[in-house]
Design an enzyme around this catalytic site. Structure first.
Site, PDB file in Angstrom:
ATOM      1  N   ARG A  21       0.828  -1.208   0.000  1.00  0.00           N
ATOM      2  CA  ARG A  21       0.000   0.000   0.000  1.00  0.00           C
ATOM      3  C   ARG A  21       0.861   1.257   0.000  1.00  0.00           C
ATOM      4  O   ARG A  21       0.353   2.371   0.018  1.00  0.00           O
ATOM      5  CB  ARG A  21      -0.955  -0.012   1.194  1.00  0.00           C
ATOM      6  CG  ARG A  21      -1.997  -1.101   0.992  1.00  0.00           C
ATOM      7  CD  ARG A  21      -3.227  -0.994   1.816  1.00  0.00           C
ATOM      8  NE  ARG A  21      -4.230  -1.859   1.235  1.00  0.00           N
ATOM      9  CZ  ARG A  21      -4.304  -3.178   1.452  1.00  0.00           C
ATOM     10  NH1 ARG A  21      -3.443  -3.769   2.233  1.00  0.00           N
ATOM     11  NH2 ARG A  21      -5.244  -3.892   0.869  1.00  0.00           N
ATOM     12  N   LYS A  71      14.090  -7.015   4.616  1.00  0.00           N
ATOM     13  CA  LYS A  71      14.495  -5.996   5.597  1.00  0.00           C
ATOM     14  C   LYS A  71      15.864  -6.285   6.238  1.00  0.00           C
ATOM     15  O   LYS A  71      16.619  -5.365   6.521  1.00  0.00           O
ATOM     16  CB  LYS A  71      13.429  -5.839   6.681  1.00  0.00           C
ATOM     17  CG  LYS A  71      12.155  -5.169   6.167  1.00  0.00           C
ATOM     18  CD  LYS A  71      11.168  -4.935   7.293  1.00  0.00           C
ATOM     19  CE  LYS A  71       9.872  -4.358   6.792  1.00  0.00           C
ATOM     20  NZ  LYS A  71       8.957  -4.017   7.898  1.00  0.00           N
ATOM     21  N   ASN A  92      13.885  -0.540   6.618  1.00  0.00           N
ATOM     22  CA  ASN A  92      12.718  -0.472   5.722  1.00  0.00           C
ATOM     23  C   ASN A  92      12.711   0.792   4.875  1.00  0.00           C
ATOM     24  O   ASN A  92      11.796   0.994   4.082  1.00  0.00           O
ATOM     25  CB  ASN A  92      11.401  -0.601   6.516  1.00  0.00           C
ATOM     26  CG  ASN A  92      11.091   0.631   7.335  1.00  0.00           C
ATOM     27  OD1 ASN A  92      11.927   1.535   7.486  1.00  0.00           O
ATOM     28  ND2 ASN A  92       9.899   0.698   7.883  1.00  0.00           N
ATOM     29  N   ASP A 107       9.646   1.852  11.532  1.00  0.00           N
ATOM     30  CA  ASP A 107       8.505   1.200  12.197  1.00  0.00           C
ATOM     31  C   ASP A 107       8.283   1.740  13.613  1.00  0.00           C
ATOM     32  O   ASP A 107       7.144   1.882  14.060  1.00  0.00           O
ATOM     33  CB  ASP A 107       8.703  -0.316  12.245  1.00  0.00           C
ATOM     34  CG  ASP A 107       8.446  -0.965  10.894  1.00  0.00           C
ATOM     35  OD1 ASP A 107       7.734  -0.359  10.073  1.00  0.00           O
ATOM     36  OD2 ASP A 107       8.960  -2.075  10.656  1.00  0.00           O
ATOM     37  N   ALA A 137       8.456  -7.006  14.400  1.00  0.00           N
ATOM     38  CA  ALA A 137       7.581  -5.904  14.792  1.00  0.00           C
ATOM     39  C   ALA A 137       7.692  -5.634  16.289  1.00  0.00           C
ATOM     40  O   ALA A 137       7.711  -4.476  16.730  1.00  0.00           O
ATOM     41  CB  ALA A 137       6.139  -6.230  14.416  1.00  0.00           C
TER      42      ALA A 137
HETATM   43  P1  ATR Z   1       7.039  -9.918  12.383  1.00  0.00           P
HETATM   44  O1  ATR Z   1       8.402  -9.656  11.833  1.00  0.00           O
HETATM   45  O2  ATR Z   1       5.924  -9.327  11.593  1.00  0.00           O
HETATM   46  O3  ATR Z   1       6.941  -9.592  13.826  1.00  0.00           O
HETATM   47  P2  ATR Z   1       7.433 -12.770  12.838  1.00  0.00           P
HETATM   48  O4  ATR Z   1       8.879 -12.561  13.141  1.00  0.00           O
HETATM   49  O5  ATR Z   1       7.047 -13.898  11.949  1.00  0.00           O
HETATM   50  O6  ATR Z   1       6.799 -11.491  12.155  1.00  0.00           O
HETATM   51  O7  ATR Z   1       6.657 -12.852  14.224  1.00  0.00           O
HETATM   52  C1  ATR Z   1       5.312 -13.240  14.284  1.00  0.00           C
HETATM   53  C2  ATR Z   1       4.855 -13.220  15.730  1.00  0.00           C
HETATM   54  O8  ATR Z   1       3.506 -13.709  15.778  1.00  0.00           O
HETATM   55  C3  ATR Z   1       5.682 -14.106  16.633  1.00  0.00           C
HETATM   56  O9  ATR Z   1       5.717 -13.537  17.921  1.00  0.00           O
HETATM   57  C4  ATR Z   1       4.860 -15.406  16.618  1.00  0.00           C
HETATM   58  O10 ATR Z   1       5.066 -16.231  17.750  1.00  0.00           O
HETATM   59  P3  ATR Z   1       6.228 -17.345  17.729  1.00  0.00           P
HETATM   60  O11 ATR Z   1       7.519 -16.638  18.001  1.00  0.00           O
HETATM   61  O12 ATR Z   1       5.821 -18.293  18.805  1.00  0.00           O
HETATM   62  O13 ATR Z   1       6.184 -17.960  16.348  1.00  0.00           O
HETATM   63  C5  ATR Z   1       3.468 -14.842  16.657  1.00  0.00           C
HETATM   64  N1  ATR Z   1       2.483 -15.820  16.181  1.00  0.00           N
HETATM   65  C6  ATR Z   1       2.234 -16.179  14.906  1.00  0.00           C
HETATM   66  N2  ATR Z   1       1.260 -17.129  14.860  1.00  0.00           N
HETATM   67  C7  ATR Z   1       0.900 -17.378  16.149  1.00  0.00           C
HETATM   68  C8  ATR Z   1      -0.053 -18.246  16.775  1.00  0.00           C
HETATM   69  N3  ATR Z   1      -0.851 -19.047  16.048  1.00  0.00           N
HETATM   70  N4  ATR Z   1      -0.161 -18.202  18.125  1.00  0.00           N
HETATM   71  C9  ATR Z   1       0.620 -17.387  18.875  1.00  0.00           C
HETATM   72  N5  ATR Z   1       1.547 -16.540  18.336  1.00  0.00           N
HETATM   73  C10 ATR Z   1       1.684 -16.531  16.999  1.00  0.00           C
END
Ligand code: ATR
Length: 281
Positions: A21, A71, A92, A107, A137
């Site tokens: 976007r 990134k 980013n 961010d 994030a």
């Molecule tokens: P980003 O860079 O956007 O933060 P990421 O590094 O993939 O993406 O992190 C995703 C987050 O969502 C992580 O904290 C992940 O938890 P895990 O470290 O246990 O994987 C969390 N997350 C994703 N799916 C989940 C689920 N079904 N239940 C609980 N936490 C989840």
């Protein structure tokens, strides 16, 4: 016109990138500020990314945004980094300055911009913040909260080892998922940085009843615009900050660098972005 006399050209680099976007946001600002610049999509594979960014100027770009999955590679490719990018180990936003490729991570600024706009004075007494998730994030948000001198930051993640690693790097505390009700009792701010609640993902199933009535609830997810977490918070009368604000505010520093004018996140821009998200749903 840029210093070279050419129309400044920026882009968003991703793989895939069609869903981004960023063009909507930057083209809106270019038009409103009557700047003769362009903002393009650049679909670049991970294998081609290093050469693409090294050749950014030769391709005619003054800079660009970097999105998934590049990134970290962008962080490794820069000649110089802002303090925030160095701390977050992810970039980013790119620009060229005195022949050097610079990288920033906007961010954290985007998160703070959204909170400042949607929950004014949220940090007047920053108290305790509870952050759910431990990915990229979450890193940006913990850093942002530390910039605003949040007294206590609690981190909770499904995979505890990731929470521990992030918490020890940033000097914050870890809370088990099972202990969230107690942690919520004293929290001034709850932030979801996980992908739970996003369209196509399971909802985040936590009971927010223990949060104080003065708490602010923020979700970085913006598809849907109102996640079940924000819906529950709003139903309780708590102040809420949706992920759309972070998306819009994180774009401000890049635009300012590339095009030399500071844009605003207006209700009109927000409305356009929201309509675009609704149309895609
Ligand atoms: P980003 O860079 O956007 O933060 P990421 O590094 O993939 O993406 O992190 C995703 C987050 O969502 C992580 O904290 C992940 O938890 P895990 O470290 O246990 O994987 C969390 N997350 C994703 N799916 C989940 C689920 N079904 N239940 C609980 N936490 C989840």
């Amino acid at each position: 016109m840029s210093s070279t006399g050419k129309t400044p050209k920026a882009c968003v680099i991703g793989w895939p990138v069609a869903h981004s976007r960023s063009p909507l946001i930057h083209r809106f600002w270019l038009e409103r500020l009557r700047i003769a610049g362009t903002y393009e999509l650049a679909a670049v594979t991970p294998a081609d990314f290093p050469d693409f960014v090294r050749g950014l100027a030769q391709h005619g770009f003054v800079g660009g945004n970097v999105t998934l999955p590049h990134k970290q590679m962008a962080f490794a490719s820069c000649d110089a980094l802002t303090e925030t990018a160095a701390r977050l180990k992810a970039v980013n936003t790119l620009w060229i300055e005195a022949g050097k490729l610079w990288g920033d991570n906007t961010d954290a600024a985007g998160f703070l911009g959204a909170l400042d706009q949607d929950a004014p004075k949220w940090d007047a007494d920053p108290g305790t913040a509870l952050v759910l998730g431990a990915g990229g994030a979450a890193r940006a948000i913990v850093h942002a909260l530390q910039l605003r001198k949040t007294k206590r930051i609690l981190l909770s993640n499904r995979t505890r080892a990731r929470a521990i690693a992030l918490a020890s790097e940033f000097g914050v505390e870890v809370v088990d998922f099972g202990d969230l009700p107690g942690a919520m009792e004293g929290a001034a701010l709850l932030v979801n940085t996980t992908s739970l609640g996003m369209r196509g993902q399971p909802p985040l199933t936590i009971d927010i009843t223990p949060l104080p009535a003065s708490a602010v609830v923020s979700d970085i997810v913006y598809v849907p615009l109102e996640t079940p977490l924000l819906e529950a918070a709003r139903a309780r009368g708590l102040r809420t900050v949706s992920g759309i604000g972070m998306l819009l505010h994180q774009a401000v520093p890049g635009f300012t660098r590339w095009f030399g004018a500071t844009p605003s996140v207006t209700a009109e821009l927000r409305g356009l972005a929201e309509a675009d998200i609704r149309a895609a749903a």
